[in-house]
Motif scaffolding. Structure first.
Motif, short mmCIF file in Angstrom:
data_model
loop_
_atom_site.label_atom_id
_atom_site.label_comp_id
_atom_site.label_asym_id
_atom_site.label_seq_id
_atom_site.Cartn_x
_atom_site.Cartn_y
_atom_site.Cartn_z
N LYS A 13 0.86 -1.19 0.00
CA LYS A 13 0.00 0.00 0.00
C LYS A 13 0.89 1.24 0.00
CE LYS A 13 -4.15 -1.93 1.91
NZ LYS A 13 -3.55 -3.25 2.17
N LEU A 14 0.56 2.14 -0.93
CA LEU A 14 1.30 3.38 -1.07
C LEU A 14 0.33 4.53 -0.81
CD1 LEU A 14 3.65 5.23 -2.35
CD2 LEU A 14 2.45 4.91 -4.50
N ALA A 15 0.67 5.44 0.11
CA ALA A 15 -0.20 6.59 0.37
C ALA A 15 0.32 7.80 -0.40
CB ALA A 15 -0.22 6.90 1.87
N ILE A 16 -0.59 8.46 -1.13
CA ILE A 16 -0.21 9.71 -1.81
C ILE A 16 -1.26 10.77 -1.49
CG2 ILE A 16 0.96 8.44 -3.68
CD1 ILE A 16 -1.37 9.46 -5.50
N GLN A 17 -0.94 12.02 -1.83
CA GLN A 17 -1.87 13.11 -1.52
C GLN A 17 -3.13 13.00 -2.37
OE1 GLN A 17 -0.57 17.09 -2.50
NE2 GLN A 17 -1.65 17.97 -0.75
N LEU A 22 0.88 17.65 -5.01
CA LEU A 22 1.68 16.45 -5.31
C LEU A 22 0.86 15.37 -6.03
CD1 LEU A 22 3.60 16.12 -1.90
CD2 LEU A 22 4.26 17.41 -3.93
N THR A 23 -0.46 15.55 -6.08
CA THR A 23 -1.33 14.47 -6.56
C THR A 23 -1.07 14.06 -8.01
OG1 THR A 23 -3.00 15.35 -5.08
CG2 THR A 23 -3.76 13.74 -6.70
N ASP A 24 -1.15 15.00 -8.94
CA ASP A 24 -0.99 14.64 -10.36
C ASP A 24 0.39 14.06 -10.63
OD1 ASP A 24 -3.52 15.47 -10.75
OD2 ASP A 24 -3.02 17.37 -11.72
N HIS A 25 1.42 14.70 -10.04
CA HIS A 25 2.79 14.21 -10.24
C HIS A 25 2.92 12.77 -9.75
CE1 HIS A 25 4.72 17.97 -11.39
NE2 HIS A 25 4.07 18.58 -10.43
N SER A 26 2.31 12.49 -8.58
CA SER A 26 2.49 11.17 -7.97
C SER A 26 1.75 10.10 -8.76
CB SER A 26 2.02 11.18 -6.51
OG SER A 26 2.71 12.19 -5.80
N ASP A 60 -2.02 15.06 2.77
CA ASP A 60 -0.56 14.84 2.83
C ASP A 60 -0.04 14.73 4.26
OD1 ASP A 60 -0.78 17.55 3.46
OD2 ASP A 60 0.94 18.15 2.25
N ASP A 61 -0.67 15.47 5.19
CA ASP A 61 -0.21 15.45 6.58
C ASP A 61 -0.39 14.09 7.24
OD1 ASP A 61 -0.39 18.75 7.02
OD2 ASP A 61 -1.86 17.87 5.66
N TYR A 106 9.96 16.50 -7.95
CA TYR A 106 8.87 17.49 -7.99
C TYR A 106 8.53 17.95 -6.57
CZ TYR A 106 6.01 13.25 -7.21
OH TYR A 106 5.48 12.07 -6.72
N GLY A 107 7.61 18.91 -6.48
CA GLY A 107 7.21 19.45 -5.17
C GLY A 107 8.29 20.30 -4.53
N LYS A 108 9.15 20.87 -5.38
CA LYS A 108 10.28 21.62 -4.80
C LYS A 108 9.81 22.95 -4.21
CE LYS A 108 13.90 19.33 -7.22
NZ LYS A 108 14.62 19.15 -8.42
#
Ligand code: PRT
Ligand code: ZN
Length: 304
Positions: A13-17, A22-26, A60-61, A106-108
Motif C-alpha cells: 500500500k502506497l499513500a499519496i496526496q 503532489l497528486t498529479d505528479h504522484s 498529505d499530513d 517534484y514538489g520543490k
C-alpha cells in the motif's frame, strides 16, 4: 516467478496526496512505473491491476502517520511534512517508523522566514522576542534552538501569510516556491530554514520477501523514470580522427558506442545516451568538429 497479484497479504500500500500539489505528479509517476489501476467507488483507493500495489489517497499530513501505523508500507510526501512529523514524534518520545527511500524531482519548495516590509532585519538575532506564525512549529523550534534564539511560535493551520496583518504575529515561517504569495502580502524572505521536495518514505519494519522485492522493483523503476526525463539518445556520423572532440561535446554521456561505417573512408557511427538535454547549440558545435547526420531521440525507458 511473480506471486499472484491478488494475493492480499502480498499487496503493498502506497499513500499519496488526495488532492493538492503532489497528486498529479504522484499518479503520473506511478503510471510511468507501469501501474494500471482502477479507482474505487469512494475515490479513496486506486487498486493496482497489474502489480500487487494499491494507492491510498489521503491528506498529505496523514501520510507519515499511515506509514508509522503500518497501514501503508510506502508514502509519497514533501520533506517538509516528513521532517515536521519526525521532530513532532521525537518531541513526544515516539520513535519515527518511516524512513526516506528516495527523493523525487517534484514538489520543490523551501521553508523560509519572511518579515513584513519595513521590518529591520539584521540576521537571525532580529527574531529574538518576536512572535513567529507557522504551520511547522517543530522545524521552526529546532531552527531557533540551533541559533540560540528565544521567540514565540504561533502555530496556525493555514493562511500564515496574513498573520502579521491581522496582528497575530510579527513575522512568519512558511513554504515558498515562486515567492509571489509573499510579495502580494508585503513580506520579504530573509532566511531559508529547510529545502524541500517530494520523497518516497517506507516503513523500516521488515516486510515479506515478496513485498520487499516489489519495493525494490518500484524504486528502480522510479529511478529510471526520473532519469529518462532529461535523457536523449543521440546518433551521428563522424570522422574517427575527431572522436575525442566529439566525446567531450556530448552532454552527460558515458562511453558512446562506436560502429565503423560501411564503405571507403574513416567514418564511424556514434551512438550515445546523454543524461542531459541536447540543445541546438550542442548539435551546432558537434557539426563544427565534423559530425554529420545528427539524430536526437527521446528515451522512453531506462534500466541501469
Ligand atoms: O489538503 P492537504 O493537506 O493534502 O494539502 P495541503 O494544502 O497541505 O498541501 P499542498 O497541496 O498545498 O502542498 C503539498 C506539498 O507541496 C507541500 O507539503 C510541499 O511539500 C509542496 N509544495 C511545493 C508547496 C509549495 N510548493 C507551495 N508553494 N506547498 C505549499 N506551497 C504554498 C506556499 O506556502 C504559498 O502559500 O503555496 C503558496 C504559493 O507559493 P508561491 O511562493 O509560489 O507564491
Ligand atoms: Zn496538508
Amino acid at each position: 516467478m511473480d506471486k499472484p497479484i491478488n494475493d492480499k497479504a502480498a499487496r503493498l500500500k502506497l499513500a499519496i496526496q488526495k488532492s493538492g500539489r503532489l497528486t498529479d505528479h504522484s499518479l503520473d509517476l506511478m503510471s510511468k512505473c507501469g501501474l494500471k489501476y482502477s479507482r474505487g467507488k469512494d475515490q479513496l483507493i486506486c487498486y493496482g491491476e497489474n502489480m500487487p500495489l494499491d494507492v491510498l489517497l489521503v491528506r498529505d499530513d496523514d501520510i507519515p502517520d499511515l506509514v508509522q501505523q503500518d497501514v501503508c508500507e510506502l508514502g509519497i510526501v514533501g520533506l517538509n511534512v516528513i521532517e515536521e512529523k519526525r521532530l513532532a514524534f521525537e518531541a513526544k518520545g515516539i520513535k519515527p517508523l518511516f524512513e526516506q527511500l528516495m527523493l523525487l524531482d517534484y514538489g520543490k519548495c523551501r521553508l523560509s522566514i519572511a518579515v513584513p516590509d519595513g521590518f529591520e532585519y539584521k540576521g537571525p538575532q532580529s527574531l529574538a522576542g518576536k512572535r513567529i506564525a507557522t504551520t511547522y512549529p517543530n522545524i521552526l523550534a529546532r531552527y531557533l534552538a540551533d541559533h540560540s534564539i528565544e521567540a514565540e511560535i504561533v502555530t496556525l493551520s493555514g493562511a500564515v501569510e496574513i498573520a502579521p496583518r491581522l496582528g497575530r504575529a510579527d513575522v512568519i515561517c512558511d513554504l515558498v516556491s515562486t515567492g509571489s504569495t509573499l510579495l502580494a502580502n508585503h513580506l520579504k524572505e530573509v532566511e531559508t530554514i529547510l529545502l524541500s521536495q517530494a520523497a518516497v518514505i517506507r516503513t523500516p519494519v521488515p516486510v515479506s520477501e515478496a513485498k520487499q522485492d516489489w519495493i525494490h522493483r518500484l524504486a528502480v523503476r522510479i529511478e529510471g523514470v526520473q532519469q529518462v526525463k532529461e535523457s536523449k539518445y543521440i546518433m551521428l556520423h563522424a570522422p574517427r580522427s575527431r572522436l575525442d572532440e566529439i566525446r567531450k561535446l556530448l552532454p552527460g554521456s558515458e562511453s558512446p558506442t562506436i560502429i565503423p561505417l560501411d564503405g571507403p573512408g574513416d567514418k564511424v557511427v556514434v551512438h550515445a545516451v546523454c543524461r542531459e538535454n541536447v540543445f541546438w547549440e550542442t548539435l551546432e558545435s558537434l557539426k563544427k568538429v565534423g559530425a554529420s547526420s545528427l539524430l536526437v531521440l527521446p528515451v522512453e525507458k531506462m534500466l541501469p
